[in-house]
Motif scaffolding. Sequence first.
Motif, PDB file in Angstrom:
ATOM      1  N   ALA A 288       0.814  -1.218   0.000  1.00 41.64           N
ATOM      2  CA  ALA A 288       0.000   0.000   0.000  1.00 41.64           C
ATOM      3  C   ALA A 288       0.850   1.272   0.000  1.00 41.64           C
ATOM      4  CB  ALA A 288      -0.933  -0.007   1.214  1.00 41.64           C
ATOM      5  N   ASP A 289       2.104   1.150   0.502  1.00 36.52           N
ATOM      6  CA  ASP A 289       3.013   2.303   0.502  1.00 36.52           C
ATOM      7  C   ASP A 289       3.770   2.443  -0.822  1.00 36.52           C
ATOM      8  OD1 ASP A 289       2.419   3.201   3.006  1.00 36.52           O
ATOM      9  OD2 ASP A 289       4.156   2.296   3.987  1.00 36.52           O
ATOM     10  N   TRP A 315       0.592   8.576  -6.690  1.00 40.88           N
ATOM     11  CA  TRP A 315       1.483   7.502  -6.234  1.00 40.88           C
ATOM     12  C   TRP A 315       2.849   8.063  -5.847  1.00 40.88           C
ATOM     13  CZ3 TRP A 315       1.183   3.150  -4.000  1.00 40.88           C
ATOM     14  CH2 TRP A 315       0.165   2.230  -4.284  1.00 40.88           C
ATOM     15  N   GLY A 316       3.311   9.050  -6.634  1.00 44.16           N
ATOM     16  CA  GLY A 316       4.599   9.663  -6.323  1.00 44.16           C
ATOM     17  C   GLY A 316       4.574  10.286  -4.943  1.00 44.16           C
ATOM     18  N   GLU A 317       3.555  11.072  -4.689  1.00 46.41           N
ATOM     19  CA  GLU A 317       3.445  11.721  -3.384  1.00 46.41           C
ATOM     20  C   GLU A 317       3.313  10.674  -2.273  1.00 46.41           C
ATOM     21  OE1 GLU A 317       0.146  14.432  -3.022  1.00 46.41           O
ATOM     22  OE2 GLU A 317       0.658  14.952  -0.946  1.00 46.41           O
ATOM     23  N   ARG A 318       2.498   9.665  -2.569  1.00 47.40           N
ATOM     24  CA  ARG A 318       2.238   8.594  -1.593  1.00 47.40           C
ATOM     25  C   ARG A 318       3.543   7.909  -1.180  1.00 47.40           C
ATOM     26  NH1 ARG A 318       1.412   5.598   1.681  1.00 47.40           N
ATOM     27  NH2 ARG A 318      -0.291   4.151   2.133  1.00 47.40           N
ATOM     28  N   VAL A 319       4.365   7.601  -2.160  1.00 43.87           N
ATOM     29  CA  VAL A 319       5.654   6.954  -1.907  1.00 43.87           C
ATOM     30  C   VAL A 319       6.589   7.903  -1.156  1.00 43.87           C
ATOM     31  CG1 VAL A 319       7.758   6.323  -3.169  1.00 43.87           C
ATOM     32  CG2 VAL A 319       5.603   5.207  -3.737  1.00 43.87           C
ATOM     33  N   GLY A 320       6.574   9.177  -1.557  1.00 45.10           N
ATOM     34  CA  GLY A 320       7.411  10.166  -0.875  1.00 45.10           C
ATOM     35  C   GLY A 320       7.056  10.255   0.604  1.00 45.10           C
ATOM     36  N   ARG A 329      10.276  10.975   9.928  1.00 48.12           N
ATOM     37  CA  ARG A 329       9.416  12.148   9.870  1.00 48.12           C
ATOM     38  C   ARG A 329       8.002  11.727  10.256  1.00 48.12           C
ATOM     39  NH1 ARG A 329      14.213  13.218   8.948  1.00 48.12           N
ATOM     40  NH2 ARG A 329      14.894  14.904   7.571  1.00 48.12           N
ATOM     41  N   PRO A 330       7.194  12.668  10.763  1.00 52.19           N
ATOM     42  CA  PRO A 330       5.824  12.282  11.143  1.00 52.19           C
ATOM     43  C   PRO A 330       5.047  11.772   9.924  1.00 52.19           C
ATOM     44  CG  PRO A 330       6.132  14.676  11.249  1.00 52.19           C
ATOM     45  CD  PRO A 330       7.488  14.089  11.044  1.00 52.19           C
ATOM     46  N   ARG A 331       4.260  10.742  10.160  1.00 53.89           N
ATOM     47  CA  ARG A 331       3.484  10.152   9.058  1.00 53.89           C
ATOM     48  C   ARG A 331       2.200  10.946   8.878  1.00 53.89           C
ATOM     49  NH1 ARG A 331       3.505   4.994   6.425  1.00 53.89           N
ATOM     50  NH2 ARG A 331       1.419   4.419   5.755  1.00 53.89           N
ATOM     51  N   ASP A 332       2.020  11.501   7.695  1.00 51.87           N
ATOM     52  CA  ASP A 332       0.868  12.366   7.410  1.00 51.87           C
ATOM     53  C   ASP A 332      -0.335  11.491   7.057  1.00 51.87           C
ATOM     54  OD1 ASP A 332      -0.967  14.221   6.569  1.00 51.87           O
ATOM     55  OD2 ASP A 332       0.440  15.341   5.316  1.00 51.87           O
ATOM     56  N   THR A 333      -0.992  10.972   8.108  1.00 54.22           N
ATOM     57  CA  THR A 333      -2.040   9.970   7.878  1.00 54.22           C
ATOM     58  C   THR A 333      -3.253  10.553   7.168  1.00 54.22           C
ATOM     59  OG1 THR A 333      -2.672  10.370  10.159  1.00 54.22           O
ATOM     60  CG2 THR A 333      -1.449   8.363   9.718  1.00 54.22           C
ATOM     61  N   THR A 334      -3.557  11.824   7.427  1.00 53.73           N
ATOM     62  CA  THR A 334      -4.722  12.440   6.779  1.00 53.73           C
ATOM     63  C   THR A 334      -4.514  12.519   5.273  1.00 53.73           C
ATOM     64  OG1 THR A 334      -4.663  13.878   8.712  1.00 53.73           O
ATOM     65  CG2 THR A 334      -6.314  14.383   7.029  1.00 53.73           C
ATOM     66  N   ARG A 335      -3.352  13.027   4.898  1.00 49.88           N
ATOM     67  CA  ARG A 335      -3.060  13.175   3.465  1.00 49.88           C
ATOM     68  C   ARG A 335      -3.001  11.799   2.798  1.00 49.88           C
ATOM     69  NH1 ARG A 335      -4.095  15.303  -1.074  1.00 49.88           N
ATOM     70  NH2 ARG A 335      -2.438  15.039  -2.596  1.00 49.88           N
ATOM     71  N   ALA A 337      -4.590   9.117   3.636  1.00 49.43           N
ATOM     72  CA  ALA A 337      -5.947   8.588   3.467  1.00 49.43           C
ATOM     73  C   ALA A 337      -6.629   9.227   2.257  1.00 49.43           C
ATOM     74  CB  ALA A 337      -6.762   8.836   4.737  1.00 49.43           C
ATOM     75  N   THR A 338      -6.439  10.531   2.096  1.00 52.59           N
ATOM     76  CA  THR A 338      -7.031  11.223   0.937  1.00 52.59           C
ATOM     77  C   THR A 338      -6.484  10.649  -0.369  1.00 52.59           C
ATOM     78  OG1 THR A 338      -7.039  13.203   2.303  1.00 52.59           O
ATOM     79  CG2 THR A 338      -7.448  13.501  -0.061  1.00 52.59           C
ATOM     80  N   ILE A 339      -5.167  10.507  -0.414  1.00 54.52           N
ATOM     81  CA  ILE A 339      -4.538   9.978  -1.643  1.00 54.52           C
ATOM     82  C   ILE A 339      -5.076   8.579  -1.936  1.00 54.52           C
ATOM     83  CG2 ILE A 339      -2.368   9.154  -2.639  1.00 54.52           C
ATOM     84  CD1 ILE A 339      -0.944  11.405  -1.106  1.00 54.52           C
ATOM     85  N   ASP A 340      -5.148   7.743  -0.909  1.00 54.02           N
ATOM     86  CA  ASP A 340      -5.601   6.363  -1.117  1.00 54.02           C
ATOM     87  C   ASP A 340      -7.029   6.322  -1.662  1.00 54.02           C
ATOM     88  OD1 ASP A 340      -3.173   5.411  -0.414  1.00 54.02           O
ATOM     89  OD2 ASP A 340      -3.723   4.759   1.611  1.00 54.02           O
ATOM     90  N   ARG A 341      -7.870   7.236  -1.173  1.00 52.12           N
ATOM     91  CA  ARG A 341      -9.245   7.306  -1.698  1.00 52.12           C
ATOM     92  C   ARG A 341      -9.237   7.676  -3.175  1.00 52.12           C
ATOM     93  NH1 ARG A 341     -10.725   9.548   3.010  1.00 52.12           N
ATOM     94  NH2 ARG A 341     -10.508  11.668   2.207  1.00 52.12           N
ATOM     95  N   GLN A 342      -8.444   8.679  -3.507  1.00 52.12           N
ATOM     96  CA  GLN A 342      -8.392   9.117  -4.911  1.00 52.12           C
ATOM     97  C   GLN A 342      -7.822   8.017  -5.812  1.00 52.12           C
ATOM     98  OE1 GLN A 342      -6.200  12.745  -4.021  1.00 52.12           O
ATOM     99  NE2 GLN A 342      -7.913  13.984  -4.759  1.00 52.12           N
TER     100      GLN A 342
END
Lengths: 454, 388
Positions: A288-289, A315-320, A329-335, A337-342
């Motif tokens: 998923a990552d 996917w690029g952002e997701r992997v980054g 670094r802190p895991r941006d879980t909100t972002r 989740a949004t990316i995964d939905r899209q």
Amino acid sequence: MADPTIAVIGAGPAGIRATEALAQHRLPVIVIDEAPKGGGQIYRQPPDAFRRSPSLRYGFEANKARALHTTIERLASAIDYRPSTLAWNVWDRQLDTLRAGKTEKVPFDFLVIATGATDRVLPVPGWTLPGVYTLGGAQIALKYQGCAIGHHTVFLGTGPLLYLVAYQYAKAGATVKAVLDVNAAAAKRRALPALAWSPSMLAKGLYYRAWLGAHGVVVEDGVTPIVIHGNGGVSELTYRRAGVETTLRCDAIGLGFGLKAETQLADLAGCRFRFDRESRQWLPERNADGESTISGVYVAGDGAGIGGADAAELWGERVGLAIAARCGRPRDTTRIATIDRQLARLAHLREGLERAFPFPSQHVSTIRADTILCRCESIRIGDAMAAIRVFDVIEMNRMKAVTRVGMGRCQGRMCSAAAAELLATESRQDVAAVGRLRAQPPVKPIPLPWSSPR
Amino acid sequence: MTERVRVDVAIVGGGIAGCSAAFHLRRNGLSVCLLEKGALGSQASGVNFGGVRQQGRHFAELPLARRSREVWGRLAELIGTDCEFVPSGHLKLARSEADLDELERYADAAAEFGLALQMISGARIRSEYPWLGESVIGASLAAEDGQANPRLVAPAFGRAARMLGADVREYTAMIETTCDGDRFRVHCARGIEVSARFLVNTAGAWGGYIAAAFGEPVPIGTTAPNMLVTEPLPSFVTRSIGVCGGDVYVRQVARGNVVLGGGHGWADLGLERSRPLTDVSTRAIDKALEVIPALKSALVIRSWAGIEGQMPDHLPVIGFSRTAPNVIHAFGFSGHGFQLGPVIGIIIAELVTNGASLSPLAAFDIGRFGGTAARPLAAAAYPAQEGE
């Protein structure tokens, strides 16, 4: 702990967004890209002196293109950006690269493989004549330098790109003689519900087609290409539709049957692959990552499976973000989740496109045996078939060994899709069972010597 | 479900040696089952340099190489294809006076075995081979040596054997072999069980496992000759090229591609994977450019390595087992088994059929590694040979 070294291969939509996400977390990134400027194939930038506007070059997608170009320009000073550089091997957590004629090693802790896609081509009798281009190649000629591949062009094959490129050519003032899709209209109708997951994408597709029709371009479905004629160059194309053969005069043909992920570096990195039924190609497995089966090696964008430019950015952002989290670094879980939905929504759209434009897997077994299968080595379909029978070949690398198919300059990048279908048919196996060609370094030809001059 | 196969001879390993053995055993009228875990010739036999070379061999190997060369010359009538064998000649280059001395000494000794070598030096090397670099001061030519397409040889022998009735099983790995009385029982993947009077071990780099299973372990290592090929170039490398020291070898195929090798890549016997190494390739390229400067700027389209069995004295194991009757070994060719391959099949067929071979095999006895008999030929100090 010192920050790890992160290498990103490819500065297209996926590579740029991965780089941006990493740079935002102040992580050092090395970006290696074959092109002199960022944007990838889809948003390729013209040479400096060229003045065609972004809206002419990229149409509806001009804003997305501009945003990506600005992003990579802005990031360039904060990262180690290496344009005009080819990554040609991965081994032991090091890349081998070629820049300005010199080979150089790039060690990494994390690697993002965002190598994009290339045209998936199939042979048609006469396809090696000068004047036959891939669809992507035809589009690049226009996008990059404002050139058309011919004066009277036919676009042949299947996939969304077929209609887009034809539209772009006609819009730019080129004469498009016909758009010929090997898939039937019924397939597209069946795919409508899935395509409706992206109303804007569907609307664009319908618009291109309607626009072409309204401007007098012949658009046909369910076409069987018969032969491309010509003496030293393309002069005619003969095809069959509903039992009727038609011959069109033309001087150029854009040929393509969808896209194919550029997976050689993932293969050399040791990633495990799976056969993707939907797109009928071998793809690196990823979680998923976006991480492959090799720890620290991530795949993103079309190089990990054809998903289109929008999905590639996500996917690029997701992997980054995933790598940033791995680096503490802190895991941006909100972002995330949004990316995964899209991404999930775009995956539905992808299913629709594969259903509307399925790969014509039987094509190669139905064409003339004297048709060239492997351009680099000049191997004809009939010769390959004979060798398959003589040596009881059941596997792709064995086919390469005894026929030379895939042994030339392109190392199978162009011919392996057709070769796999042919071998599957000849050996009466499922195409997944014949396997895939092993990648060997270099992934593209590179000149001697490899050492730096002393 | 077990599938039972009953034959005179079971051969484990479908490289050139195993395929040639299957072919010649069938010609002698014996029933044969050839077991290969992958595809025929997919390891060292199929991915080597393709040199068909007698020059430079250890003198113990020369009688076999002489015999094998004769087989290479009539491959087409024997198995229906010449496997692209071209007797282009093998030119071994000298880059120093010491090299020249070495070549001259070798030529004198090789003449005893009937191998004619021509010394070329001084102005002649420049006039006859203007494409050779300045560092080359002389050479020795083996006119009857040459090159062939390694990818075709094992499959071609395998096919010919099959046409004579051999039972050739690809993608059939041996799991274990047991012995009951006078027959071997070879248990294989997919439930295949082969019962045979003779067991032939032509398992290449994996041959050591089989020997060990019969209680005669050998100090076999692995090696992975590292190779590259360029795009097609106009023909100009008229001979297959080697050098004293063996650090680089070059040939140009009929299509124009230049194949070059030197050094060793990475290999893993268990994973059955090998990879060329960039540093090794880079060194081989530099050496190749030194002897053939015109290769500069040619594009490399592929590099690769293959897995080979390497013996400490660089000589193969060929002959009967010292521990188990009716077991015949032929493995560990140490990077130069390609040229020998065709005759190895003949030798194996002789051993099975007559109990002895016409070729001298004492130097290859498995006992030389501290087994039960036969002192090894003094070979350990012999320099490594160039790959094939």
